[in-house]
Design a protein around this motif. Structure first.
Motif, PDB file in Angstrom:
ATOM      1  N   CYS A  72       6.100  -4.447   5.512  1.00  0.00           N
ATOM      2  CA  CYS A  72       7.068  -4.631   4.429  1.00  0.00           C
ATOM      3  C   CYS A  72       6.325  -4.886   3.112  1.00  0.00           C
ATOM      4  N   CYS A  75       7.144  -8.925   2.244  1.00  0.00           N
ATOM      5  CA  CYS A  75       6.705 -10.059   3.059  1.00  0.00           C
ATOM      6  C   CYS A  75       5.536  -9.711   3.988  1.00  0.00           C
ATOM      7  N   HIS A 133      12.382  -4.790   3.954  1.00  0.00           N
ATOM      8  CA  HIS A 133      13.550  -5.178   4.738  1.00  0.00           C
ATOM      9  C   HIS A 133      14.808  -5.032   3.888  1.00  0.00           C
TER      10      HIS A 133
HETATM   11 ZN   LIG Z   1      10.172  -8.088   4.401  1.00  0.00          ZN
END
Ligand SMILES: [Zn+2]
Length: 134
Positions: A72, A75, A133
């Motif tokens: 991602c 993150c 995400h």
């Molecule tokens: Zn993420």
């Protein structure tokens, strides 16, 4: 039984006598781990292949659909994203196998048309620019 990518993602050229020919391949992590891809951490895709032969040329249309796991952007955790991609490859049947430039491929008479590299590249191209995400 273990198949190599060469065997797994091959179309038997002889079977193209009666076109159109269609088949589908399940694409999994092996295609990427063997190429030591750091970008793609996992893949669960299907590649739908349609081949039309005209004389010594074969038009191969490939549609890829499924999910790919990448890091991602936000993150850095694993993130599953959907991919959908369609592209075409022109295969020239000739004297020698091996040449390939991403859009065209040269295959010797009687050899299989091997799509592992093409499918690998198509999935890389199919990855969106932003990956995070939902
Ligand atoms: Zn993420």
């Amino acid at each position: 039984m273990h198949y190599t990518d060469q065997e797994r993602y091959a179309i038997d050229y002889q079977s193209l006598e009666y076109t159109p020919y269609s088949c589908e391949f399940d694409v999994d992590d092996a295609l990427f781990t063997e190429r030591e891809s750091e970008e793609v951490k996992g893949v669960k895709c299907k590649a739908f292949v349609e081949a039309n032969r005209t004389g010594s040329t074969v038009d191969v249309d490939v549609r890829i659909t499924g999910t790919v796991v990448v890091a991602c952007d936000r993150c850095l955790e694993d993130c599953e994203i959907e991919v959908e991609y369609e592209s075409s490859l022109i295969v020239h049947i000739g004297e020698e196998s091996g040449e390939y430039d991403g859009e065209q491929m040269w295959v010797a008479k009687g050899d299989n048309i091997v799509l592992d590299q093409y499918i690998y590249e198509s999935i890389i191209i199919a990855l969106p620019y932003q990956r995070h995400h939902a």
